[in-house]
Write a protein that holds these residues in place. Structure first.
Motif, short mmCIF file in Angstrom:
data_model
loop_
_atom_site.label_atom_id
_atom_site.label_comp_id
_atom_site.label_asym_id
_atom_site.label_seq_id
_atom_site.Cartn_x
_atom_site.Cartn_y
_atom_site.Cartn_z
N LYS A 139 6.36 48.73 17.81
CA LYS A 139 6.00 48.91 19.49
C LYS A 139 3.95 48.85 19.01
O LYS A 139 3.78 50.31 18.45
CB LYS A 139 6.55 50.19 20.03
CG LYS A 139 6.34 50.69 21.29
CD LYS A 139 6.95 51.33 22.23
CE LYS A 139 5.98 51.28 23.39
NZ LYS A 139 6.91 52.78 24.20
N TRP A 143 -1.90 46.00 23.22
CA TRP A 143 -3.55 45.79 23.23
C TRP A 143 -4.11 45.54 24.26
O TRP A 143 -3.67 46.34 25.56
CB TRP A 143 -2.33 44.12 23.26
CG TRP A 143 -3.25 43.13 22.82
CD1 TRP A 143 -4.19 43.20 22.67
CD2 TRP A 143 -3.53 42.11 23.67
NE1 TRP A 143 -5.01 41.84 23.07
CE2 TRP A 143 -3.83 41.27 23.47
CE3 TRP A 143 -2.81 41.50 24.86
CZ2 TRP A 143 -4.85 39.77 24.21
CZ3 TRP A 143 -2.59 39.77 25.03
CH2 TRP A 143 -3.58 39.26 24.82
N ARG A 201 -1.69 46.88 27.87
CA ARG A 201 -0.65 46.06 27.45
C ARG A 201 -0.23 46.18 26.71
O ARG A 201 -0.69 46.35 25.34
CB ARG A 201 -1.17 44.58 27.60
CG ARG A 201 0.58 43.59 28.22
CD ARG A 201 0.61 42.68 28.48
NE ARG A 201 -1.78 42.21 29.18
CZ ARG A 201 -1.78 40.83 28.36
NH1 ARG A 201 -0.90 39.48 28.48
NH2 ARG A 201 -2.94 40.36 29.50
N VAL A 222 2.92 45.64 24.05
CA VAL A 222 3.36 44.58 23.07
C VAL A 222 4.34 44.93 21.86
O VAL A 222 5.03 45.57 21.84
CB VAL A 222 2.34 43.90 22.51
CG1 VAL A 222 1.22 43.13 23.51
CG2 VAL A 222 1.81 44.33 21.27
N VAL A 240 11.68 35.22 22.71
CA VAL A 240 10.63 36.11 23.19
C VAL A 240 9.29 35.23 23.17
O VAL A 240 9.18 34.02 22.21
CB VAL A 240 10.81 36.94 21.85
CG1 VAL A 240 9.33 37.66 21.68
CG2 VAL A 240 12.30 38.03 21.79
N LYS A 241 8.37 35.94 24.37
CA LYS A 241 7.33 35.39 24.60
C LYS A 241 6.45 36.18 22.80
O LYS A 241 6.27 36.57 22.58
CB LYS A 241 6.47 35.86 25.98
CG LYS A 241 5.82 34.77 26.21
CD LYS A 241 4.67 35.26 27.84
CE LYS A 241 4.05 33.82 27.70
NZ LYS A 241 3.25 35.17 29.67
N VAL A 267 2.71 36.09 22.36
CA VAL A 267 0.87 36.48 23.01
C VAL A 267 -0.29 36.14 22.22
O VAL A 267 -0.29 34.64 22.92
CB VAL A 267 1.69 37.69 23.42
CG1 VAL A 267 -0.29 38.18 23.89
CG2 VAL A 267 2.05 38.76 24.81
N PHE A 288 3.88 39.61 20.24
CA PHE A 288 4.96 39.39 20.86
C PHE A 288 4.67 40.17 22.91
O PHE A 288 4.15 41.36 22.60
CB PHE A 288 6.20 39.53 20.75
CG PHE A 288 6.50 38.37 19.29
CD1 PHE A 288 6.86 37.57 19.41
CD2 PHE A 288 6.23 39.23 18.05
CE1 PHE A 288 7.86 36.34 18.68
CE2 PHE A 288 6.00 38.07 17.14
CZ PHE A 288 6.83 36.85 17.73
N SER A 289 5.72 40.24 23.16
CA SER A 289 5.40 40.65 24.95
C SER A 289 6.65 41.70 24.20
O SER A 289 7.54 41.47 23.72
CB SER A 289 5.96 39.70 25.93
OG SER A 289 7.20 38.67 25.95
N PHE A 290 6.51 42.44 25.12
CA PHE A 290 7.61 43.68 25.11
C PHE A 290 9.40 43.39 25.79
O PHE A 290 8.23 43.99 26.66
CB PHE A 290 6.14 45.16 25.56
CG PHE A 290 7.01 46.17 25.35
CD1 PHE A 290 7.79 46.63 23.99
CD2 PHE A 290 8.09 46.82 26.19
CE1 PHE A 290 8.83 47.80 23.92
CE2 PHE A 290 7.88 48.18 25.94
CZ PHE A 290 9.32 48.98 24.53
N THR A 326 11.91 45.38 27.39
CA THR A 326 11.56 46.78 27.88
C THR A 326 13.14 47.95 27.05
O THR A 326 14.54 46.21 26.23
CB THR A 326 11.85 47.13 29.24
OG1 THR A 326 12.99 46.00 30.01
CG2 THR A 326 11.12 46.83 30.22
#
Length: 451
Positions: free
Chosen positions: A222, A225, A235, A237, A269-270, A272, A287-289, A291
């Protein structure tokens, strides 16, 4: 060598022994456990040979010799009657004799060695299900591998293969294949990867936190960024740091390329950005986090399940959740296939889900590119993943919850029957009879209208 006092550990359900003590010779005291020892782990030592008396370990089922100094695969292992899993990851093995492999082997790990050829006797391993060969120097595979009719997973990445061995694609149970990093599938810069459009993220802009998970290729943290140095805004990520130059699946660079080339999809998964410099000497992607409401759909295969995922005893799925997961995963795999990407590791443990069945596919460590212009071989490779999808669907249906049967029982049973038929088509032992993912998506859409 100092004397050893050995006692097999039965805390995990079977007698096992793990010993890492910079050993240069095999401790003969281990043979005192010949009547009970089932799992032996002598990884992270300096061993190069095994004694002839090693075959006294008649009950030995699983043996790890990772990170040692073996240059030859020990022939004495063939004399162990119950040995079904052997691992020599990260040794210096150059040769395997024609008499060194037991036909009882189900799982053979030879990742990160120096093999240039395999013995023809590999064809005698008719029980072989899982074969790890990434990071060797293989130019070809023996034709006799076609006799390994139970082979389900093979890792061939980072070798010197000039073509994908055709005998593999005819195997009735082959499901998970990785071959990136070979001469026949190398891509020119930018052919698949738009590096210019990928954000370069400085390590100083990322603060690592707790570990979220880890697999064969790396550890996921975790992170926070800070996109703009002039702002205090951060943010959340996820940061994946790759473990080393070679993994059991392949090379980190190939995984990065596949992640980026996969593009955007609701069930992916995106990505970043890419770390502009290593962190702790390790390359990484950001990557995007995701949840915390999402969790792993299943657990990775165990020593006993070999190629199949594991689930807790209380895992169940309602029919709407099964349909939601199946549709999401089929859709994202179809998306990857339109981009010439085979995921290679389509497993429940690489899928994150929430309670509603919304899913996210990750971990591209075993991904490989294929030529979209070669329709014949491309479709053949796609049908391997159709079988993987069949395994996934089978897992879900086997855990269907009967506690939540809808008011219309007849309709629900009808939908379940349609899904079972799709599962069986995907698992066909004749690869050409398996549906492609466009057909799978269409079938799932039609089935969902019945609910």
């Amino acid at each position: 060598m100092k004397p050893l006092s050995l006692n097999g550990d039965t805390s995990m359900g079977e007698p096992r022994l793990k010993l890492s003590d910079n050993l240069t010779e095999f401790p003969l005291e281990i043979l005192e456990l010949a009547d009970s020892l089932e799992i032996l782990d002598l990884s992270n030592n300096q061993l190069s040979t095994l004694p002839k008396d090693f075959s006294q370990l008649k009950k030995l089922r699983i043996a790890f010799f990772n990170n040692n100094q073996f240059e030859e695969f020990p022939e004495v292992l063939a004399a162990c009657p119950n040995l079904s899993m052997v691992s020599f990851k990260s040794n210096n093995i150059k040769t395997i004799s024609e008499t060194a492999l037991s036909p009882n082997i189900r799982w053979l790990i030879l990742t990160d060695n120096q093999l240039t050829t395999l013995p023809k006797a590999i064809g005698n391993l008719t029980k072989l299900q899982k074969f790890m060969l990434a990071g060797n120097q293989l130019h070809t595979l023996p034709h006799e591998l076609a006799n390994c009719q139970n082979l389900e997973l093979i890792r061939l990445a980072a070798n010197r293969l000039k073509m994908l061995p055709p005998q593999l694609l005819k195997l009735p149970r082959l499901t998970w294949l990785a071959y990136a990093g070979n001469p026949f599938c190398q891509t020119t810069d930018g052919q698949h990867v738009g590096n210019a459009s990928l954000t370069a993220i400085a390590p100083a802009a990322v603060q690592l936190g707790e570990i979220l998970g880890q697999g064969a290729s790396g550890v996921i943290y975790k992170g926070l960024w800070k996109p703009n140095a002039a702002s205090e805004d951060t943010r959340p990520v996820a940061v994946k740091l790759f473990k080393g130059e070679i993994t059991s699946d392949g090379l980190p660079l190939d995984e990065m390329q596949a992640c980026i080339a996969a593009g955007a999809h609701p069930n992916l998964v995106k990505v970043v950005g890419k770390l502009s410099q290593p962190i702790q000497g390790k390359a990484g992607l950001v990557f995007s986090f995701i949840t915390p409401e999402y969790g792993n759909l299943g657990g990775p295969p165990s020593l006993d399940s070999c190629t199949r995922d594991t689930y807790s005893n209380d895992t169940t799925f309602t029919l709407p959740v099964i349909l939601k997961i199946a549709q999401g995963i089929a859709s994202v795999v179809a998306h990857l296939h339109t981009r010439g990407i085979m995921h290679g590791d389509l497993y429940a443990h690489n899928i994150l889900v929430n309670e509603q069945g919304e899913s996210i596919l990750g971990d591209f460590g075993a991904a490989s590119f294929y030529n979209l212009e070669d329709g014949v071989s491309g479709e053949t490779l796609q049908r391997l993943e159709s079988r993987a999808f069949g395994c996934l669907l089978e897992d879900l249906l086997d855990r269907h919850s009967s506690d939540n049967i809808s008011d219309d029982i007849e309709t629900e049973l009808n939908v379940l029957e349609h899904l079972r038929q799709l599962q069986q088509r995907c698992l066909s032992p004749t690869p050409g009879e398996r549906p492609l993912f466009g057909t799978i998506c269409q079938h799932l859409t039609e089935v969902s209208t019945l609910v």
